[in-house]
Design an enzyme around this catalytic site. Structure first.
Site, PDB file in Angstrom:
ATOM      1  N   ASN A  66      -7.410 -10.134  -4.400  1.00 45.15           N
ATOM      2  CA  ASN A  66      -8.646  -9.388  -4.118  1.00 45.15           C
ATOM      3  C   ASN A  66      -9.887 -10.284  -4.127  1.00 45.15           C
ATOM      4  O   ASN A  66     -10.982  -9.839  -4.482  1.00 45.15           O
ATOM      5  CB  ASN A  66      -8.813  -8.216  -5.092  1.00 45.15           C
ATOM      6  CG  ASN A  66      -8.212  -6.935  -4.556  1.00 45.15           C
ATOM      7  OD1 ASN A  66      -8.453  -6.563  -3.405  1.00 45.15           O
ATOM      8  ND2 ASN A  66      -7.412  -6.263  -5.373  1.00 45.15           N
ATOM      9  N   ASP A  80      -1.764 -10.076  -4.467  1.00 43.42           N
ATOM     10  CA  ASP A  80      -3.068  -9.658  -3.977  1.00 43.42           C
ATOM     11  C   ASP A  80      -4.098 -10.007  -5.041  1.00 43.42           C
ATOM     12  O   ASP A  80      -4.166  -9.359  -6.085  1.00 43.42           O
ATOM     13  CB  ASP A  80      -3.045  -8.154  -3.699  1.00 43.42           C
ATOM     14  CG  ASP A  80      -4.382  -7.609  -3.229  1.00 43.42           C
ATOM     15  OD1 ASP A  80      -5.348  -8.383  -3.123  1.00 43.42           O
ATOM     16  OD2 ASP A  80      -4.461  -6.389  -2.976  1.00 43.42           O
ATOM     17  N   ASN A  99       0.840  -1.210   0.000  1.00 43.06           N
ATOM     18  CA  ASN A  99       0.000   0.000   0.000  1.00 43.06           C
ATOM     19  C   ASN A  99       0.876   1.262   0.000  1.00 43.06           C
ATOM     20  O   ASN A  99       0.670   2.179   0.785  1.00 43.06           O
ATOM     21  CB  ASN A  99      -0.946   0.000   1.196  1.00 43.06           C
ATOM     22  CG  ASN A  99      -2.071   1.018   1.043  1.00 43.06           C
ATOM     23  OD1 ASN A  99      -2.279   1.579  -0.031  1.00 43.06           O
ATOM     24  ND2 ASN A  99      -2.804   1.264   2.124  1.00 43.06           N
ATOM     25  N   HIS A 158      -2.633  -4.559   4.486  1.00 41.11           N
ATOM     26  CA  HIS A 158      -2.346  -5.972   4.241  1.00 41.11           C
ATOM     27  C   HIS A 158      -1.192  -6.406   5.144  1.00 41.11           C
ATOM     28  O   HIS A 158      -0.511  -5.576   5.746  1.00 41.11           O
ATOM     29  CB  HIS A 158      -1.914  -6.200   2.787  1.00 41.11           C
ATOM     30  CG  HIS A 158      -2.955  -5.877   1.769  1.00 41.11           C
ATOM     31  ND1 HIS A 158      -3.626  -6.836   1.042  1.00 41.11           N
ATOM     32  CD2 HIS A 158      -3.434  -4.679   1.332  1.00 41.11           C
ATOM     33  CE1 HIS A 158      -4.465  -6.248   0.204  1.00 41.11           C
ATOM     34  NE2 HIS A 158      -4.374  -4.943   0.367  1.00 41.11           N
ATOM     35  N   GLU A 163       1.099  -2.916  -5.214  1.00 41.22           N
ATOM     36  CA  GLU A 163       0.735  -1.532  -4.877  1.00 41.22           C
ATOM     37  C   GLU A 163       1.954  -0.722  -4.449  1.00 41.22           C
ATOM     38  O   GLU A 163       1.961  -0.105  -3.380  1.00 41.22           O
ATOM     39  CB  GLU A 163      -0.372  -1.477  -3.809  1.00 41.22           C
ATOM     40  CG  GLU A 163      -1.759  -1.457  -4.398  1.00 41.22           C
ATOM     41  CD  GLU A 163      -2.819  -0.904  -3.451  1.00 41.22           C
ATOM     42  OE1 GLU A 163      -3.284   0.219  -3.698  1.00 41.22           O
ATOM     43  OE2 GLU A 163      -3.175  -1.605  -2.493  1.00 41.22           O
TER      44      GLU A 163
END
Length: 254
Positions: free
Chosen positions: A150, A148, A9, A245, A35
């Protein structure tokens, strides 16, 4: 050999929260990042070069958005950026690195939580990445798919399956995709080792969700079927607080 995947992130944000020090302790051979949210990767690359990593960056065209990376102690033989579909590749969704004896993909699947348009993009991506990964599987060389996704696969992968049954990330068609993918010849490495509930890798920043462990398991390391005898351990590092995360790791004998 240790492989770690982590949606940070924001790579600079994670570095400010102790990522460099954590990597020194963990010392993974392969570190897959999602990310990164950074186009000017030269700003952070010296930190990882000093730790002995070869750095593969794939930022999104849009600044401050998405992007993936692979850091490796082993120099890759070949690298493929993207899957050949501009819509996703412009967002920096995948890097595939071939290390000779095995291959690793770092992937950041689209989220559909912002509305119908992005949900359609997510479902299209699922179709295209499925085709891509099954073509890669035919090459017989062990392949690890890290990142990730999702999507929570089963009810034990989410804190409140009934309330989230119609929420992007736990929709029936998304969960069916994970089942189809695994059935096509991949293993969910963490679930090979740990079948207990309440094992999550993402928590909302709202309402103290992390402190209450009201989470979702949406970060995975999948392995092609021929990685199954190589797998020695798998772990979710829920005690790492650098992102919404947390990292997921495996240890393999290659």
């Amino acid at each position: 050999m240790k492989i770690i995947t982590f949606n940070v992130n924001g790579i600079r944000s994670a570095l400010n929260k102790g990522l460099e020090e954590w990597l020194k302790v963990q010392n993974p051979d392969i570190f897959c990042i999602q990310e990164i949210k950074l186009s000017e990767t030269e700003l952070v690359e010296p930190i990882f070069l000093a730790l002995g990593y070869h750095c593969l960056w794939y930022p999104a065209v849009k600044k401050g958005y998405a992007g993936v990376a692979i850091l490796s102690k082993i120099k890759p033989e070949t690298v493929q950026y993207g899957i050949g579909v501009e819509q996703y590749d412009s967002e920096g969704r995948t890097i595939l690195a071939d290390f000779g004896a095995f291959r690793v993909l770092s992937a950041y699947f689209p989220s559909g939580t912002t509305g119908d348009v992005r949900q359609e993009v997510k479902m299209s991506f699922l179709d295209d990445i499925y085709t891509f990964l099954n073509e890669e599987k035919l090459k017989d060389k062990p392949l690890f798919v890290c990142g990730d996704v999702n999507i929570c696969h089963t009810e034990i992968d989410i804190h409140n399956p009934k309330a989230n049954a119609k929420t992007s990330g736990f929709l029936p068609e998304e969960r069916a995709w994970v089942s189809k993918f695994v059935d096509s010849g991949y293993i969910d490495c963490f679930r090979q080792i740990n079948t207990e509930p309440h094992q999550y890798s993402w928590w909302s920043y709202r309402a103290g969700a992390r402190g209450k462990n009201l989470g979702w398991r949406i970060d995975y390391i999948f392995g092609s079927e021929n990685t199954k005898p190589l797998l020695k351990n798998a772990q979710i590092h829920a005690d790492v607080f650098m992102s919404d995360h947390c990292p997921v790791s495996i240890e393999v004998d290659i």
